[in-house]
Scaffold this active site. Structure first.
Site: not given
Length: 316
Positions: A11, A91-92, A116, A206, A255
């Site tokens: 993101q 991340s994503l 998610r 996170h 994660q």
């Protein structure tokens, strides 16, 4: 050809019209069609027309960034680009990496990342959580500052702040409850941080506050048949390469509420013999981080026909 890895952004790199430069390349058109079918809406139109505020909603940002990363990857392969030595995603972006590696299909990944995103948004009410980028301070001092900030509240308090993205040696993102993040920013600036920059995000990604979201994600992942990756994928949570689908599911679950260990991910790619780290998808954020993590590595970005040509020349 030089030894290279592809890394996929998360993101923050989204922009209205971010796929326009590909000009209806068949690989991009196919990617948009698949994702739109999986989500039951016209993702291509959302990316092309926005508005910006719609793209910035987490439930839209996560699917569109997945799609944009996979689209760039598919163009690379369609135009004869070689397979990388390894892949990773921030991340994503790890979901884009898993699609590229053949562990997940795009049709599986798109609904997963939307779930998610929705679960993360629901886990903490808007305004109750916060994130901030701490610049100019080593990671260990940021971790210590977060512990000090959390301890500043009463023993039974729900206030918490944690280091959640280790982006480069002196850039660490923190997340938690708003009061605790504010306290940590104050303490870290006093400890020598050059800047403590609040981030325009809707949830404390996170952090341990994302555990309820992770549980929803785990239930969804259990229903998705994963395959063993065809390319090594260095994951965020353990900085490890997993082949077993159950281990990959578990890593994706953890994660969601664990730090992104990006500095170590890039170092792990180098340890595999990689000399060039190519950011696959919109923006140049990861390319910039690569150079700051290890100046010996070459970082570049691939997001349109011009950069595709540049990357080909760079790797030849």
């Amino acid at each position: 050809m030089k030894s290279f890895a592809f890394v996929f952004p998360g993101q923050g790199s989204q922009a209205v019209g971010m796929l326009d430069a590909w000009d209806a390349h068949p690989a991009v058109a196919q990617t948009l069609q698949e994702a739109s079918a999986a989500l039951g809406e016209d993702i291509g139109r959302l990316i092309k027309e926005g508005p910006k505020e719609a793209l910035a909603l987490t439930t839209n940002t996560q699917p569109v960034m997945l799609v944009a990363g996979v689209a760039a990857w598919r163009v690379w392969r369609a135009e004869g680009g070689a397979l990388p030595a390894a892949v990773a995603g921030h991340s994503l972006g790890e979901y884009s990496a898993l699609v590229a590696a053949g562990a997940l299909t795009l049709a599986q990944a798109a609904p997963l990342v939307r779930l998610r995103a929705a679960a993360m948004q629901e886990a903490v009410p808007v305004g109750a959580g916060a994130m901030a980028a701490i610049l100019g301070l080593p990671a260990d001092k940021v971790v210590a500052g977060c512990a000090q900030a959390t301890a500043a509240f009463d023993a039974g308090s729900a206030e918490v702040v944690e280091a959640v993205n280790f982006n480069d040696p002196i850039q660490t993102v923190i997340a938690g409850t708003k009061a605790a993040v504010d306290k940590a920013c104050e303490l870290l600036k006093a400890a020598g941080a050059k800047r403590a920059l609040p981030l325009p995000v809707s949830a404390p990604f996170h952090s341990s506050l994302m555990k309820p979201a992770a549980e929803k994600l785990r239930a969804a992942l259990a229903q998705v048949p994963l395959a063993a990756p065809q390319i090594p994928v260095v994951n965020n949570v353990d900085v490890a390469v997993q082949q077993d689908p159950d281990a990959i599911r578990d890593a994706l679950y953890r994660q969601a509420f664990s730090p992104v260990r990006w500095v170590e991910c890039v170092q792990a790619l180098k340890a595999r013999g990689v000399t060039h780290v190519i950011e696959c998808g919109p923006g140049k954020v990861l390319a910039g981080l690569t150079k700051r993590i290890d100046p010996a590595l070459v970082g570049a970005a691939l997001y349109d026909p011009a950069t595709l040509a540049e990357v080909r020349e760079l790797l030849a």
